[in-house]
Every structure is written in C-alpha cells, then in structure tokens.
Design an enzyme around this catalytic site. Sequence first.
Site, short mmCIF file in Angstrom:
data_model
loop_
_atom_site.label_atom_id
_atom_site.label_comp_id
_atom_site.label_asym_id
_atom_site.label_seq_id
_atom_site.Cartn_x
_atom_site.Cartn_y
_atom_site.Cartn_z
N ASP A 91 -23.14 -20.69 -17.43
CA ASP A 91 -22.90 -19.41 -16.78
C ASP A 91 -24.25 -18.75 -16.54
O ASP A 91 -25.30 -19.24 -16.97
CB ASP A 91 -21.94 -18.53 -17.61
CG ASP A 91 -21.24 -17.49 -16.73
OD1 ASP A 91 -21.74 -17.21 -15.61
OD2 ASP A 91 -20.21 -16.95 -17.14
C1 NOJ Z 1 -20.96 -14.63 -14.51
C2 NOJ Z 1 -19.50 -14.92 -14.64
O1 NOJ Z 1 -19.13 -15.03 -16.00
C3 NOJ Z 1 -19.07 -16.18 -13.91
O2 NOJ Z 1 -17.69 -16.29 -13.99
C4 NOJ Z 1 -19.56 -16.14 -12.49
O3 NOJ Z 1 -19.10 -17.24 -11.78
C5 NOJ Z 1 -21.07 -16.07 -12.50
N1 NOJ Z 1 -21.49 -14.86 -13.18
C6 NOJ Z 1 -21.69 -16.11 -11.10
O4 NOJ Z 1 -21.51 -14.90 -10.46
#
Ligand code: NOJ
Length: 738
Positions: A268
Amino acid sequence: MSQTSRDPASLTVEVDDRVASLLAEMTLAEKIGQMSQINIGDSYIHDYQADAIRAGRVGSVLNEVDVRVVNRLQRLAVEESRVGIPLLVGRDVIHGFQTVMPIPFGQAMSWNHDIVRAGARVAAREAARSGVNWTFAPMIDVARDPRWGRIAESFGEDPYLASELGRAMVEGLQGDDMASPESIAACAKHFAGYGAAESGRDYATTNIPENEMRNVYLRPFKAAVDGGVSTLMTSFSDIDGVPATANEFLLREVLRDEWNFDGLVVSDWDSIRQLCVHGLTENDEAAAFEAATAGVDMEMHGDAYARFLEGLVEQGRVNPALIDAAAGNILRIKFRLGLFENPYTDPEALPPPGNADALSTAREAAVESAVLLKNEHRALPLDASSLESLALIGPLADAPRDQLGTWVFDGDPSMSITPLAAIRSQLPGSVATEYVRALPTSRSRDVAGFDEAVAAARSSDAVILFLGEEAILSGEAHSRADIDLPGAQVELVRRVREAGKPTIAVIMTGRPLTLSNVVDQVDAILFLGHPGTMGGPAIADLLFGVASPSGKLPASLPRMVGQIPIYYCQKNTGKPPTPDTVVLLDDIDPNADQLSTGMTAYHLDAGYEPLFPFGHGLSYALFIYENIGLCRDEMHIGETLTISADLINASDRKAAEVAQLYVRDLYGSVTRPVRELKGFKRVELEPGERRRVEFEIGSDDLAFYGRDNRLAAEPGEFHAYIGGSSATELMTAFRLLA
Ligand code: NOJ
C-alpha cells in the site's frame, strides 16, 4: 486493436517464456526498476520522473488520468528506455470512473453478481479510455466494525458474500480477455485482515488468530485468486506484531506456496517505509529487506526499494532470484494485459463516458442496492395519483457530490441526478413539492431551518426525509466512534414527526448506522449506501413503485455502538442467550442481587440481537418461505445434496427476492459459527407465483480450517436454513458421513 482469443493454458506458457527471455536481457537495476511505482498525479511529468522512466527505474505510475500524459509516459518507457517495457498505470477506480456506481457497500446490498460485474465493466471501459490499465479494487476486507470508515468500500461482514461479489467485480474489471482494450487489471486488497482494525480506527492494529484469519479474513482473497485476480495489495496494518507488508506467512506461505498465486503483490501507499513507523525496522534499508523477502513485488510510492534493493543484493543479503521472481510477477501482468502489443491508448476507440448504457447500469445498480428496512401501514410505495403535495426535507435530497460517496477521484458530480431533481421530473405536475434542506450538511447542529421544515411537513400530504452521512464521513481515515445519524438529524426527524404526516426516511450512508433513535419515528425506511450518479432516479423509481426494493443488508445494523462487533455468524459461546434468558435493564428486580433467568452472553442494555439482521430487506411484495426439504438427509464427503424450499409471492405485484441459504455445523474440531451463508439467489416472481428455490451444496462447501489449521470437511450434523434473512427459522437437518 482487436484481439483474438487464445487458449489460456498455451497463453500461460507463452507468457512465462516471454517473461523469462525478457528477464534474461535485463540488468539488476532494471529489474528493481520494475518494482517501483511512482505517483504522477498532476498531469505534469517532472524531469526527474521522465529521467527515471527513461533509465528503466520505474515499473508503474499511479494517479495520472490525462490520456495524453499517460501516452507520453508510455512513450518514455517503451521508446526511450533501453529495454522498452510499458508501464502499469494504476488508479483507484473503486466504484466507477466518471459514471459512479453505488459504493461497494451499497452494491453489496444487491446480492447480485450480475450487477456488480456490469458496474465494474462500465468502470473498466471508462478508466481504460484514460490510459489506466490497473485499478486498486476490489476491496474484499471482511468488515465487521461499522465505525471503520472503509466499510464503505467493502462488501460487508460476511466472507461468503464478499467472496462472491469480489469475484464478480474482478470479472467485470478484467473481462474474459484482459488484453482487450476495455479491460484493466484488478487488485484484491488489503491482504489481509485490515478490516479488523481495533475499535474501527483506520490503520489500527489487528490481532487475528490464524484459525480466524483462515476461516474468515482470507476466504475472499482465496476466491479472488481462484477467480484469476491479477494483483493483490498488502494492508497497512500490523497483524499479531508483523505488519502485513512484511508478513512472510501471508505473502509467501499462504499466497504463493498454498494458493500458487503467480500475479503481482503491491504494497500500500508507502507502507514499506512505514515498517519503521510501526517499529518493526530500524531504517528504510531494513524495511526494504523485510518487505522484499516477505514477498512484496512492487513498492507503491515510497523509495525504499529504489534506494536499497540493489545494495542488499550486492551485499548478498537478498538473493538475486528473489528479484527475478518479483520482477517476473510484474512483467507477467504486463504481458497478460497485452501492453507490449498495445502500450498506447486511443480514447476514441472506446465508448464515451456517461453513455446511455453506463447510466442505465448505474441506475439499475442503485435500484437493486436499496434495502427497505421497514414499511409500516404500507407507507411505500407512494401513490402519486392520490397526492396533492409532498414535502422533501433534508441535507441529502440535493447533494450531487455526497450521493457519490467516498473514493470518486474521477467521478463527475455534475453528472449526478439528485433525488430532488428526479422526483420533481418524474412526478406529475398535479403534485406540488416543497423542498427544505433544513440542515446545511449532514453534520450540522444548526436547527434554524427546522421550523420551515415542520411547516412544509404540515402543509403536505406526506414527507420524505433525505438523511444519512455526507461522503466525507466515510472512507479511508474517516472512521467514526458514534454511528448515529450525525448532527441534528435525529432532532429533525422528531420535529418533522410532530406534523403527524406519513413520514418516509431515505437514508444514504457510507456505513451501517445505529438507527434506534429514529426507527419508531418514521413509517418507512429506505436504506442505501451512497448510490452514485443515478441515485436520484433510482430512489424516485423505488419511492413511487416503478421498482420494488430488493436489496438485503450485507451487515447487521446494531442497536447501539456498544454491541460492536455484532455479526450474524458469531460463535454460540457456552452460555448463549435466548429471548427467555434475556432480562433488560428496566426489568431487573430492584430487590434481587442476581438475574432471575441465569447468566448469558448479552448486554443488559441492548440484548443480543441487532436492530436489523444481516440479510434483512423487505419488498413491496410479500414473500413467504415454506416446505424446506432435502433430496436426502445424508451425504458422504465428496458428494452433494440439494436443499430447497417453496418461495411464494403472496402479493399482487411482481418483484424480486434474494433467497438465502444458511448452514450450521453443530460441532467441529474448532467451534463453528451459529450460521453461515452458503448460497443466495435472486428470484423474480409474478403475483401469486410459487417457485421451488434449490441450492446444491457439496461437502467442499462445508469445509473449514480445523484445529490443525488445514481445510477439511468434518463429518457430523448440520442444520440448514432457507429464508429472506439470516434470522429465518425455516430449518431442516442433514448428516455428513465420512
Ligand atoms: C491507500 C489505500 O489504502 C489503498 O486502498 C489505495 O489503493 C492507495 N492508497 C492508492 O491510492
């Protein structure tokens, strides 16, 4: 750009060969480059970014949706870098791109694979038009805490429902052929256990025993992997002391060794460097080491891999074979997407966003994503021909941005049709409408508009209240500790009720809410997740009976926040409550120092049941279930049996119902939930029609991870239930034999 379909097995061999020969041409630095994803995001390519792409130090970009810029990025990678590898272009396309579908929690209310798949297909087409070839969806975290803001992105509390709908979303995004220009790669996230954040606080610690992890949280991921999902994203959270992004047990033992996943795992956002913040690693170099050895192939946004992986390999701490495997996983997806053949996007070759087909899918999805929680005295549907005036009150009647919900980077609020606009355009001119917003926002405590609202209610034949949460109250990092209707909305309901008119509440929300303080104040409640672009017309169709509600709750609605976590498939405990054993606060004998009925697992002030159970949802028709039966009452391991019941539409209108099958395994090597959803079917019945609804269940469907944490069906006794919610009492029994 047209593709011919090829045999999947030969395609796999062909792709693996292409991966191997490409890897053989690449330097270590170029392989590590594939493992880095950078954020672009402002339709501008900085020189340092262009240089990095040219140098082969970037495998993927995210957050760029201007197709000209995306094509320029691809050109840098394909035409100006040494090995010419196209980029994965990622974006959060969570529930639609420009045309916004209901939030996933809303889509889950449809219990309908087809509409989830169709909505994802629309999203894929619209996103692909911008050059996006990879979305970070579906989120298939089992979510049992409505305080958690990201429950909005989930399919709710149940692993089976999340598995089914998650797989449908993957199918819609990736299509039959991922190399088609209309398909994009999906990403099942967040692996794993993110939804179990303590107290529903986003990013908070999770502690999940392995047995629960396997039986609950991992199941939707296994289904997604079996369904061909291309990529997985790790969770931000700490699991039993080892954050998911460094969790070798999950990323290697389970995902690669047990499930044979050959796609790509992305971290993530900056979650590799966050290993230091968690307190797992001393510095970014150690974080890069932990994540890479655990099995994270690509780093989203951070730079730990770019700065340290090469050195770690040179020092002999990271095996070069591990880098080959990670880069290979990334290249494999690029080949499967057909990017080497077609790296550039021609938007004109794809249908325009917001076309008639997209809008009708969004409308249908919103219609099916509404749950009729209660409908006293048949307050709904409203009969427009017998109304002269209607009061439309509340902060969400005309809130084009808020009805879209969370995670709509590319959603266009100017395309939204609000309930106010739709009702006014659908109602005959003979019905006068009066609109009072009453509260500037859903959170507002300013009651200055209430007198006007009450006056409008008094002078109308009926009142529709548009309540709920604004979009900003749910989503990532938007958790709430109190999940009542926010602001002064409860007070608004009470005041409007003083007018004494038939009162209907339409609630649009990002999460399950506690509705105990309004449920008795209104005649009917239509409950929706934020319904998206076409929310207004869908709601108008439902209010005036053009369509009948058919949604079912994908999560229990608690009576009060202190009951959380409350979910239907709980364990029985050694002291289960029954209606007879429950004594509530007000009934306690003041002279007794003990409860008269014994001690059971419930709350003195809330009982043990939710306000509305999982699976609940009424219709304008009346559905009755009877005559549950089995084709036989025993089966051996490896066999199947059919469980069925009569479903009767005892009304004079055609409508759809979601029939549900639950099973209880009475005992096992580990204790089993009191009920588990094992099947569901959406059935449309004519007035008066009776139909046998059949579910086939095999011993594999009864398998669970036992005391040895291995998956197996255990012989024993089972109860099966069919009905319109998890509270159904229509039951039969069978035995599973060795
Ligand atoms: C953080 C989030 O937890 C995730 O779900 C998301 O896809 C990413 N950021 C990218 O924006």
